[in-house]
Scaffold this active site. Structure first.
Site, PDB file in Angstrom:
ATOM      1  N   LYS A 178      71.041 -30.029  54.292  1.00 56.12           N
ATOM      2  CA  LYS A 178      72.369 -30.234  54.888  1.00 56.12           C
ATOM      3  C   LYS A 178      72.257 -31.151  56.113  1.00 56.12           C
ATOM      4  CE  LYS A 178      74.142 -25.895  53.028  1.00 56.12           C
ATOM      5  NZ  LYS A 178      74.502 -24.485  53.169  1.00 56.12           N
ATOM      6  N   ASP A 216      82.777 -23.839  55.560  1.00 56.74           N
ATOM      7  CA  ASP A 216      82.392 -23.133  54.333  1.00 56.74           C
ATOM      8  C   ASP A 216      83.612 -22.533  53.623  1.00 56.74           C
ATOM      9  OD1 ASP A 216      79.710 -23.101  53.485  1.00 56.74           O
ATOM     10  OD2 ASP A 216      79.114 -21.781  55.137  1.00 56.74           O
ATOM     11  N   GLN A 255      74.226 -20.010  57.702  1.00 54.29           N
ATOM     12  CA  GLN A 255      73.607 -19.918  56.374  1.00 54.29           C
ATOM     13  C   GLN A 255      73.452 -18.457  55.972  1.00 54.29           C
ATOM     14  OE1 GLN A 255      73.023 -22.614  54.465  1.00 54.29           O
ATOM     15  NE2 GLN A 255      72.220 -21.374  52.787  1.00 54.29           N
TER      16      GLN A 255
HETATM   17  N1  GUN Z   1      74.120 -19.411  50.964  1.00 54.62           N
HETATM   18  C1  GUN Z   1      74.181 -19.813  49.674  1.00 54.62           C
HETATM   19  N2  GUN Z   1      75.191 -20.698  49.517  1.00 54.62           N
HETATM   20  C2  GUN Z   1      75.757 -20.863  50.723  1.00 54.62           C
HETATM   21  C3  GUN Z   1      76.855 -21.670  51.187  1.00 54.62           C
HETATM   22  O1  GUN Z   1      77.511 -22.400  50.451  1.00 54.62           O
HETATM   23  N3  GUN Z   1      77.117 -21.566  52.517  1.00 54.62           N
HETATM   24  C4  GUN Z   1      76.423 -20.737  53.345  1.00 54.62           C
HETATM   25  N4  GUN Z   1      76.794 -20.702  54.619  1.00 54.62           N
HETATM   26  N5  GUN Z   1      75.419 -19.996  52.940  1.00 54.62           N
HETATM   27  C5  GUN Z   1      75.090 -20.053  51.637  1.00 54.62           C
END
Ligand code: GUN
Length: 284
Positions: A53, A120, A97
């Site tokens: 990311k 998100d 995350q």
């Molecule tokens: N863990 C797995 N997929 C995601 C996501 O799309 N966003 C976040 N914040 N954590 C995750």
């Protein structure tokens, strides 16, 4: 029939080129988009996702900040960081995350993020807006899937869509988006009695369960569009999806590979949401 492969890397590259342009325009107007990513603990998969990311932000000119905390961090420390980022004008998107270590109440952490910076789309307010059909931030994976379907001109109106998986991250928001696009949607999950009965009826099949190769070619309707959200690691170290690609591609008309399908699109939509957040913050 051998399905056409829906290449998420190629579509991402195209979308990221236009996002790079948009980020540069905003930066020139004094509002460079900024994303803050919080990672708690040492989950190796999460570390890879977060690294990717941050790299993607750099490549499109989005400012990024990474905050790492050890696994035994008291929740207040992370909540304090979120409060500071909520008030920071350089930051337009905040991502924590998931999963978080056991001592955390995940919902409480997600609710602490300002809904205006919740790139998100996990905050209850943003989930509610999506359910009402007026989305502010759409969760990145389902948003990316909708972009993939759009890029191929897949029409959803009146189609039978089957979503396998009911998670807050993918299954539920995916269902809401498909309903919004006028598909007839069935949601299957671990307690579904006859999964194949449902999947064989699907014009659009979305697999988001986290079980390697669970959907086989015999469970796919001839000519279906198959979207594989799974990223599973096999004992030999290779990645595979929730769909048995080799058998399903002989039945489907369009299919996403793993890796190189939905995965890159998730990060692309995170960038798109961060830029959208900056546009809103700048009042443009
Ligand atoms: N863990 C797995 N997929 C995601 C996501 O799309 N966003 C976040 N914040 N954590 C995750």
């Amino acid at each position: 029939m051998t399905a056409k492969i829906l290449d998420g890397n190629a579509l991402s590259a195209k979308l990221r080129a236009s996002l790079r342009h948009r980020a540069a325009e905003l930066a020139a107007q004094g509002c460079r988009p900024g994303l803050a990513v919080i990672l708690v603990g040492e989950n190796p998969a999460s570390q890879v996702y977060v690294r990717n990311k941050i790299k993607a932000c750099e490549a499109v000119g989005v400012h990024s900040e990474k905050y790492e905390f050890p696994a035994d961090t008291p929740p207040e420390k992370v909540l304090n960081k979120i409060a500071a980022l909520n008030a920071d004008p350089k930051i337009h998107g905040i991502l924590v995350q998931l999963p978080l270590p056991k001592q955390f109440d995940e919902d409480a952490v997600l609710e602490a993020i300002s809904p205006e910076k919740d790139v998100d789309g996990f905050h209850a307010e943003n989930v509610g807006l999506l359910a009402q059909g007026h989305p502010r931030f759409i969760s990145c994976t389902p948003y990316g899937i909708m972009e993939m379907l759009k890029s191929e001109g897949v029409s959803l109106k009146g189609k039978e869509a089957v979503v396998v998986g009911r998670s807050n991250i993918v299954g539920k928001p995916m269902t809401l988006l498909l309903i919004g696009a006028s598909a007839t949607v069935t949601v299957c999950h671990s307690q579904t009695r006859d999964l194949a009965f449902h999947t064989r009826r699907a014009d659009i099949l979305v697999a988001a369960v986290g079980r390697p190769k669970m959907i086989t070619g015999g469970m796919v309707k001839p000519g279906a569009v198959v979207i594989d959200v799974g990223i599973n690691r096999l004992p030999d170290g290779k990645l595979c999806g929730d769909v048995d690609f080799e058998s399903a591609k002989e039945v489907a008309s369009l299919i996403t590979p793993v890796p190189g399908g939905v995965g890159p699109m998730t990060i692309t939509m995170l960038l798109a949401n961060t830029i959208e957040g900056a546009v809103r913050a700048a009042g443009k």
